[in-house]
Design a protein around this motif. Structure first.
Motif, PDB file in Angstrom:
ATOM      1  N   ALA A 210       0.826  -1.206   0.000  1.00  8.04           N
ATOM      2  CA  ALA A 210       0.000   0.000   0.000  1.00  8.04           C
ATOM      3  C   ALA A 210       0.861   1.257   0.000  1.00  8.04           C
ATOM      4  O   ALA A 210       0.531   2.252  -0.659  1.00  8.04           O
ATOM      5  N   ARG A 211       1.981   1.222   0.713  1.00  9.35           N
ATOM      6  CA  ARG A 211       2.850   2.402   0.733  1.00  9.35           C
ATOM      7  C   ARG A 211       3.494   2.622  -0.633  1.00  9.35           C
ATOM      8  O   ARG A 211       3.647   3.764  -1.077  1.00  9.35           O
ATOM      9  N   ASN A 212       3.877   1.555  -1.306  1.00 12.34           N
ATOM     10  CA  ASN A 212       4.487   1.699  -2.630  1.00 12.34           C
ATOM     11  C   ASN A 212       3.492   2.231  -3.657  1.00 12.34           C
ATOM     12  O   ASN A 212       3.875   2.965  -4.582  1.00 12.34           O
ATOM     13  N   SER A 213       2.227   1.859  -3.504  1.00 14.68           N
ATOM     14  CA  SER A 213       1.205   2.316  -4.448  1.00 14.68           C
ATOM     15  C   SER A 213       0.485   3.580  -3.991  1.00 14.68           C
ATOM     16  O   SER A 213      -0.421   4.058  -4.690  1.00 14.68           O
ATOM     17  N   SER A 214       0.848   4.108  -2.799  1.00 13.95           N
ATOM     18  CA  SER A 214       0.245   5.338  -2.259  1.00 13.95           C
ATOM     19  C   SER A 214      -1.269   5.221  -2.172  1.00 13.95           C
ATOM     20  O   SER A 214      -2.021   6.101  -2.620  1.00 13.95           O
ATOM     21  N   SER A 215      -1.748   4.123  -1.606  1.00 16.72           N
ATOM     22  CA  SER A 215      -3.184   3.899  -1.448  1.00 16.72           C
ATOM     23  C   SER A 215      -3.445   3.325  -0.060  1.00 16.72           C
ATOM     24  O   SER A 215      -2.523   2.980   0.680  1.00 16.72           O
ATOM     25  N   SER A 216      -4.711   3.240   0.296  1.00 22.04           N
ATOM     26  CA  SER A 216      -5.086   2.696   1.595  1.00 22.04           C
ATOM     27  C   SER A 216      -4.946   1.178   1.603  1.00 22.04           C
ATOM     28  O   SER A 216      -4.806   0.539   0.555  1.00 22.04           O
ATOM     29  N   LEU A 217      -4.989   0.608   2.792  1.00 16.66           N
ATOM     30  CA  LEU A 217      -4.828  -0.843   2.914  1.00 16.66           C
ATOM     31  C   LEU A 217      -5.991  -1.587   2.260  1.00 16.66           C
ATOM     32  O   LEU A 217      -5.783  -2.573   1.553  1.00 16.66           O
ATOM     33  N   PHE A 218      -7.205  -1.114   2.498  1.00 13.78           N
ATOM     34  CA  PHE A 218      -8.365  -1.805   1.930  1.00 13.78           C
ATOM     35  C   PHE A 218      -8.392  -1.692   0.409  1.00 13.78           C
ATOM     36  O   PHE A 218      -8.737  -2.657  -0.288  1.00 13.78           O
ATOM     37  N   LEU A 219      -8.031  -0.551  -0.121  1.00 17.89           N
ATOM     38  CA  LEU A 219      -7.980  -0.405  -1.578  1.00 17.89           C
ATOM     39  C   LEU A 219      -6.906  -1.300  -2.185  1.00 17.89           C
ATOM     40  O   LEU A 219      -7.088  -1.852  -3.278  1.00 17.89           O
ATOM     41  N   THR A 220      -5.799  -1.489  -1.480  1.00 22.40           N
ATOM     42  CA  THR A 220      -4.745  -2.398  -1.961  1.00 22.40           C
ATOM     43  C   THR A 220      -5.246  -3.833  -2.007  1.00 22.40           C
ATOM     44  O   THR A 220      -4.992  -4.562  -2.975  1.00 22.40           O
ATOM     45  N   VAL A 221      -5.968  -4.248  -0.958  1.00 26.84           N
ATOM     46  CA  VAL A 221      -6.525  -5.609  -0.949  1.00 26.84           C
ATOM     47  C   VAL A 221      -7.527  -5.782  -2.085  1.00 26.84           C
ATOM     48  O   VAL A 221      -7.513  -6.788  -2.813  1.00 26.84           O
ATOM     49  N   THR A 222      -8.385  -4.797  -2.265  1.00 22.47           N
ATOM     50  CA  THR A 222      -9.410  -4.894  -3.304  1.00 22.47           C
ATOM     51  C   THR A 222      -8.804  -4.968  -4.697  1.00 22.47           C
ATOM     52  O   THR A 222      -9.186  -5.820  -5.514  1.00 22.47           O
ATOM     53  N   SER A 223      -7.848  -4.095  -4.994  1.00 18.76           N
ATOM     54  CA  SER A 223      -7.240  -4.087  -6.330  1.00 18.76           C
ATOM     55  C   SER A 223      -6.467  -5.372  -6.593  1.00 18.76           C
ATOM     56  O   SER A 223      -6.486  -5.895  -7.714  1.00 18.76           O
ATOM     57  N   PHE A 224      -5.796  -5.913  -5.581  1.00 25.23           N
ATOM     58  CA  PHE A 224      -5.018  -7.141  -5.776  1.00 25.23           C
ATOM     59  C   PHE A 224      -5.927  -8.338  -6.044  1.00 25.23           C
ATOM     60  O   PHE A 224      -5.715  -9.101  -6.993  1.00 25.23           O
ATOM     61  N   VAL A 225      -6.955  -8.509  -5.217  1.00 23.99           N
ATOM     62  CA  VAL A 225      -7.847  -9.660  -5.385  1.00 23.99           C
ATOM     63  C   VAL A 225      -8.654  -9.536  -6.675  1.00 23.99           C
ATOM     64  O   VAL A 225      -8.849 -10.522  -7.398  1.00 23.99           O
ATOM     65  N   ARG A 226      -9.102  -8.344  -7.020  1.00 24.80           N
ATOM     66  CA  ARG A 226      -9.866  -8.163  -8.257  1.00 24.80           C
ATOM     67  C   ARG A 226      -8.988  -8.419  -9.481  1.00 24.80           C
ATOM     68  O   ARG A 226      -9.464  -8.957 -10.494  1.00 24.80           O
ATOM     69  N   ALA A 227      -7.714  -8.062  -9.424  1.00 21.41           N
ATOM     70  CA  ALA A 227      -6.817  -8.324 -10.548  1.00 21.41           C
ATOM     71  C   ALA A 227      -6.623  -9.813 -10.773  1.00 21.41           C
ATOM     72  O   ALA A 227      -6.509 -10.275 -11.915  1.00 21.41           O
ATOM     73  N   ILE A 228      -6.629 -10.578  -9.700  1.00 20.84           N
ATOM     74  CA  ILE A 228      -6.495 -12.038  -9.838  1.00 20.84           C
ATOM     75  C   ILE A 228      -7.791 -12.653 -10.336  1.00 20.84           C
ATOM     76  O   ILE A 228      -7.785 -13.543 -11.200  1.00 20.84           O
ATOM     77  N   GLN A 229      -8.916 -12.180  -9.816  1.00 22.20           N
ATOM     78  CA  GLN A 229     -10.196 -12.776 -10.185  1.00 22.20           C
ATOM     79  C   GLN A 229     -10.647 -12.393 -11.589  1.00 22.20           C
ATOM     80  O   GLN A 229     -11.216 -13.218 -12.308  1.00 22.20           O
ATOM     81  N   LEU A 230     -10.389 -11.163 -12.009  1.00 21.66           N
ATOM     82  CA  LEU A 230     -10.934 -10.665 -13.265  1.00 21.66           C
ATOM     83  C   LEU A 230      -9.873 -10.267 -14.286  1.00 21.66           C
ATOM     84  O   LEU A 230     -10.222 -10.023 -15.438  1.00 21.66           O
ATOM     85  N   GLY A 231      -8.626 -10.191 -13.902  1.00 25.17           N
ATOM     86  CA  GLY A 231      -7.618  -9.665 -14.805  1.00 25.17           C
ATOM     87  C   GLY A 231      -7.130 -10.625 -15.856  1.00 25.17           C
ATOM     88  O   GLY A 231      -6.714 -10.226 -16.928  1.00 25.17           O
ATOM     89  N   GLY A 232      -7.164 -11.934 -15.585  1.00 25.86           N
ATOM     90  CA  GLY A 232      -6.615 -12.888 -16.534  1.00 25.86           C
ATOM     91  C   GLY A 232      -5.100 -12.927 -16.457  1.00 25.86           C
ATOM     92  O   GLY A 232      -4.464 -12.316 -15.590  1.00 25.86           O
TER      93      GLY A 232
END
Length: 581
Positions: A210-232
Motif C-alpha cells: 500500500a505504501r508503494n502504491s500510495s493507497s489505503s490498505l483496503f484499496l490495496t486488498v481490493t485491487s489485488f484480489v480483483r486483478a487475480i479474479q478478473l484480470g486474466g
C-alpha cells in the motif's frame, strides 16, 4: 456531558461538507486517538533512531501534553517531549491519510459550524480534557471487575471487560470499514478477526504494498484480489508479488466485506439492513467456537445491544423532520464521487450515527491492556498488539544465526561428504575385482546404442580375491586343482559356488534348452574366428582340427568339472554389461 458531546457530533455531521473533503469522514474516539498517537511516536522513533517502538510510559507522558497543547490549555509547567513537532505532524498525517478526525477537531470546528439557535459552547476545553484523560465519570455503567462467587456455580462464566471491549471494537471496525474504506485502523482490527491466517507477515506485506502504491490498505486488498479474479493472465499480478502468499486469506476477507456491502445496498429498510449486518459479523466471529466461550458470549451480547441501538436511531430519524442533520434530499446522479449516490443511503446515515456514538464512549481505564494486549484477545497470538502489528519484521543480518532449515541442510551435506557411498554389487560379483568402483559410479556405456555386440566376454583374468581383500598372483593350474580338491565344510561349497549350469544337476545329465544350445554354438563360432585371426590365418579358412583329447580319469573328471564351474557361462558378459548400466 453525554448530551453536550452528542451536540458536537450532530453539528459536525450536518455541516462536515464545509470543512472536510468527504462526507464519509469518521470520528476517532479517545482510545483511537491514543492508539494513533502511539503509532505516530513509533514511526518518528524509526525515522530518527531506526527502531519502530516506544515505551508505554513515554506514550502516556506525551498523551497528556498532546491534549493540553491541542486544546490550547496552559501547559507551561510541563516540558515539551522530544521530537514533539515531528510526532504532531505524523499524527495529523495519519488522520488525513485515513479520512478521520478526532474529538478535539470536532470540538474546535464546532464554533465555525454551529448555527445561531445552538449553544455557543456546550463543552469547555477543560471538560473535554478531563473526558479524554479519563477523569470524568460517564452516565453509562462503569466497568467493574467480576465478582468471584463464593460457591461453585453451574452458570457460564461472565465475559471479562477486556474481551467485551475488543469485541465491540471489532463490530465497530467492520461497520466503519463499510462507511470509510480508508480507515487503516479499522482494517487492522478486522483483517484477521476471525482468523484467516493473515498474521503479522501478511499485514506487513500489505502495508508495504500500500505504501508503494500510495493507497489505503483496503484499496490495496481490493485491487489485488480483483486483478487475480478478473484480470486474466495479462493483467494478473506476477508470481513474485508479495501478496501472492496470502491470496486465500485476502480473498476470504474481501468476500465477507462484499457480502456486507450487498446487504447494505440491497436492503431498503435501514432497521432490517442493520440487523442483518450485525448478525453476519456475529456469525463470523463465533464460527468454530463453543457456546461457553467468552468470545461467543460477548459477541451474542454485543449483537443484541447493537440491534437495539440501531432500532432506536431509526425511530429517532423517523420522528425527526430533519433526521440527524444530514440532508434528506435525494442524491444526484453525478454525485457518485461524493459517496452519496448509491443504494442503502438511509442505512448509511444510521450507521454513521451509531459510529459517532461509539466515538463518544468513555476511554479505557487500563491503558496497558489497551496498547499492548487487546489485539491478542481474539486471535490468540501471545504478545501481539497493534504496535507490533504495524512493526515490520526484523531483517536477518550477517551476525544473526542462520535459519534452522539452512543449518540442518548444511550439516547433512557435510555428513554425506564424509560417509562413503555403499557399494552396489550384482549377482555376478565373481567376475569383478574388489578394487573396482561401485556400479553407481561407473558407467561404461552411457547409452544403449554403445552396448558391445560381442556376446562372449573378454578372456578371463586369473586374479582371484582372497577373503581379506588382497589380490593373488597367477598360480599353476595344478595348484588350483589341488586347492579345489581339498575337502570342504558343510556350508563352504554352497557359499563358493558362484555360478553353474542350471541344467547340469547331480541327478544326471540333462538336455540343454534350444536357446542356450544356439547361443553356445554362436559363441564357439566367434571364438574360433578370433583364434584364426590371432594365428594369422584368414577368416574364411576352416580352423585346424584339434587332436582328440584323451579320456580323463575319473578323479581328474571331477577336478575338471569344478574348474569348469569357475568359467563364465554364455551370455554372462552381456548381463554384466547390463548391470553396469
Amino acid at each position: 456531558m453525554d448530551a453536550s458531546l452528542r451536540t458536537l457530533t450532530r453539528v459536525f455531521r450536518r455541516e462536515c461538507h464545509r470543512v472536510v473533503d468527504s462526507e464519509m469522514t469518521t470520528i476517532q474516539g479517545a482510545d483511537g486517538m491514543l492508539m494513533v498517537l502511539q503509532l505516530s511516536m513509533a514511526e518518528v522513533n524509526k525515522q530518527e533512531y531506526g527502531d519502530f517502538g516506544v515505551a508505554l510510559s513515554e506514550v502516556l507522558a506525551v498523551w497528556k501534553y498532546f491534549l493540553l497543547e491541542k486544546l490550547q490549555l496552559p501547559h507551561n509547567t510541563i516540558s515539551p517531549p522530544q521530537n514533539y513537532d515531528l510526532i504532531r505532524k505524523e499524527y495529523d498525517c495519519f488522520l488525513k491519510r485515513t479520512n478521520t478526525v478526532d474529538l478535539i477537531d470536532v470540538f474546535v470546528m464546532f464554533k465555525e459550524l454551529r448555527m445561531n439557535e445552538e449553544p455557543e459552547e456546550p463543552v469547555t476545553a477543560l471538560q473535554m480534557f478531563q473526558f479524554l484523560i479519563g477523569e470524568v465519570e460517564s452516565s453509562e455503567k462503569v466497568e467493574s471487575l467480576p465478582v468471584c462467587p463464593s460457591t461453585p456455580s453451574s452458570k457460564a462464566e461472565s465475559c471479562s471487560p477486556q474481551i467485551k471491549r475488543v469485541v465491540r471494537a471489532v463490530f465497530s471496525s467492520y461497520l466503519a470499514l463499510l462507511i470509510n474504506s480508508k480507515n487503516d485502523l479499522a482494517l487492522a482490527y478486522t483483517l484477521d478477526n476471525p482468523s484467516r491466517s493473515l498474521g503479522h507477515m501478511a499485514f506487513t506485506d500489505l502495508r508495504h504494498t500500500a505504501r508503494n502504491s500510495s493507497s489505503s490498505l483496503f484499496l490495496t486488498v481490493t485491487s489485488f484480489v480483483r486483478a487475480i479474479q478478473l484480470g486474466g493472465k495479462g493483467y494478473a499480478p506476477p508470481e513474485s508479488h508479495p501478496l501472492r502468499r496470502h491470496v486465500k486469506g485476502l480473498s476470504e476477507f474481501l468476500n465477507f466485506v462484499d457480502h456486507c456491502q450487498e446487504i447494505l445496498g440491497e436492503t431498503p429498510n435501514p432497521r432490517e439492513a442493520g440487523s442483518k449486518l450485525v448478525s453476519s459479523i456475529r456469525a463470523a466471529l463465533v464460527k468454530g467456537r463453543s457456546g461457553g466461550d467468552q468470545v461467543y458470549l460477548a459477541a451474542d451480547d454485543m449483537a443484541i445491544d447493537l440491534k437495539e441501538r440501531i432500532g432506536q436511531i431509526c425511530t429517532a430519524q423517523t420522528q425527526s423532520a430533519i433526521g440527524l442533520g444530514i440532508s434528506p434530499a435525494r442524491p444526484r446522479a453525478y454525485a457518485i464521487n461524493h459517496s452519496t449516490a448509491y443504494g442503502g443511503r438511509e442505512t448509511v446515515k444510521v450507521l454513521m450515527a451509531l459510529l459517532d456514538e461509539e466515538a463518544l464512549a468513555p476511554p479505557c481505564r487500563n491503558k496497558a491492556e489497551l496498547l499492548s494486549e487487546d489485539h491478542a484477545v481474539l486471535n490468540g497470538s501471545a504478545g501481539s498488539c497493534l504496535l507490533t502489528l504495524f512493526k515490520s519484521p526484523e531483517a536477518p543480518t550477517g551476525s544473526s544465526p542462520e535459519p534452522l532449515r539452512n543449518r540442518i541442510c548444511s550439516q547433512q551435506e557435510n555428513v554425506k561428504s564424509k560417509v562413503a557411498q555403499p557399494t552396489i554389487r550384482s549377482q555376478f560379483a565373481c567376475t569383478y575385482k574388489d578394487g573396482d568402483l561401485p556400479l553407481n559410479r561407473v558407467l561404461e556405456f552411457p547409452s544403449t546404442s554403445q552396448v558391445p555386440t560381442c556376446i562372449h566376454p573378454a578372456p578371463k583374468q586369473s586374479i582371484f580375491a582372497s577373503v581379506d581383500g588382497t589380490e593373488m598372483d597367477n598360480r599353476p593350474a595344478a595348484d588350483l586343482e589341488a586347492t579345489n580338491s581339498q575337502p570342504e565344510g558343510p556350508g563352504k561349497s554352497a557359499l563358493e559356488k558362484r555360478s553353474g549350469n542350471a541344467w547340469n544337476g547331480t541327478g544326471g545329465k540333462r538336455t540343454r534348452p534350444a536357446p542356450l544350445r544356439k547361443a553356445t554354438e554362436t559363441s564357439k563360432r566367434k571364438l574360433a574366428s578370433r583364434e584364426c585371426i590371432e594365428l594369422g590365418m584368414e577368416e574364411n579358412q576352416p580352423p585346424q582340427k584339434r587332436p582328440p583329447a584323451k579320456a580323463p580319469a575319473r578323479g581328474a573328471e571331477k577336478k575338471n568339472s569344478k574348474a569348469a564351474s569357475k568359467k563364465l557361462i554364455a551370455g554372462q558378459g552381456k548381463l554384466t554389461s547390463f548391470f553396469r548400466l
